[in-house]
Design a protein around this motif. Sequence first.
Motif, mmCIF file in Angstrom:
data_model
loop_
_atom_site.group_PDB
_atom_site.id
_atom_site.type_symbol
_atom_site.label_atom_id
_atom_site.label_comp_id
_atom_site.label_asym_id
_atom_site.label_seq_id
_atom_site.Cartn_x
_atom_site.Cartn_y
_atom_site.Cartn_z
ATOM 1 N N ASN A 125 3.998 9.677 -9.903
ATOM 2 C CA ASN A 125 3.295 9.947 -11.167
ATOM 3 C C ASN A 125 2.720 11.365 -11.169
ATOM 4 N N GLU A 126 2.168 11.797 -10.029
ATOM 5 C CA GLU A 126 1.618 13.148 -9.933
ATOM 6 C C GLU A 126 2.728 14.174 -10.132
ATOM 7 N N LEU A 127 3.891 13.923 -9.496
ATOM 8 C CA LEU A 127 5.009 14.844 -9.641
ATOM 9 C C LEU A 127 5.532 14.877 -11.080
ATOM 10 N N LEU A 128 5.548 13.721 -11.716
ATOM 11 C CA LEU A 128 6.006 13.678 -13.098
ATOM 12 C C LEU A 128 5.043 14.438 -14.024
ATOM 13 N N GLN A 129 3.771 14.401 -13.709
ATOM 14 C CA GLN A 129 2.786 15.088 -14.527
ATOM 15 C C GLN A 129 2.898 16.594 -14.345
ATOM 16 N N VAL A 130 3.251 17.014 -13.143
ATOM 17 C CA VAL A 130 3.373 18.451 -12.885
ATOM 18 C C VAL A 130 4.575 19.005 -13.636
ATOM 19 N N GLU A 132 0.836 -1.205 0.000
ATOM 20 C CA GLU A 132 0.000 0.000 0.000
ATOM 21 C C GLU A 132 0.869 1.252 0.000
ATOM 22 N N ASP A 133 1.926 1.249 0.815
ATOM 23 C CA ASP A 133 2.852 2.394 0.817
ATOM 24 C C ASP A 133 3.503 2.557 -0.546
ATOM 25 N N ASN A 134 3.853 1.460 -1.185
ATOM 26 C CA ASN A 134 4.463 1.492 -2.509
ATOM 27 C C ASN A 134 3.499 2.107 -3.528
ATOM 28 N N ARG A 135 2.230 1.723 -3.452
ATOM 29 C CA ARG A 135 1.227 2.284 -4.365
ATOM 30 C C ARG A 135 1.096 3.792 -4.162
ATOM 31 N N LYS A 136 1.079 4.195 -2.904
ATOM 32 C CA LYS A 136 0.965 5.635 -2.617
ATOM 33 C C LYS A 136 2.158 6.398 -3.190
#
Length: 93
Positions: free
Chosen positions: A87-92, A77-81
């Motif tokens: 991914n969010e940072l890469l999109q920004v 679960e921590d890995n998924r988070k």
Amino acid sequence: MRNKISTLEAQLAECEHKVEKYERDSKKVGQDVNIKDVRLNRVIEELEKYKLKLKETQDSEAGKTQEMRTELDKVLEDNRKLERQRNELLQVF
């Protein structure tokens, strides 16, 4: 008559000797049975002790397996988070 008495006395002595021998043999067999019973009881007690240890070990292992599964779920679960955050940072950027 005396001859017959002598014969009967000899037979009586022989029978008494056989009875004494049978009593000794019976006593020895009884002692042997008691010794074997004691040994058997000790083996049974030891077997019960090992069965209890085995059950405790199996219960402990089952508990450890559950703990490891819970820890693995937490790590996944921590890995998924972290993947989502990455991914969010890469999109920004």
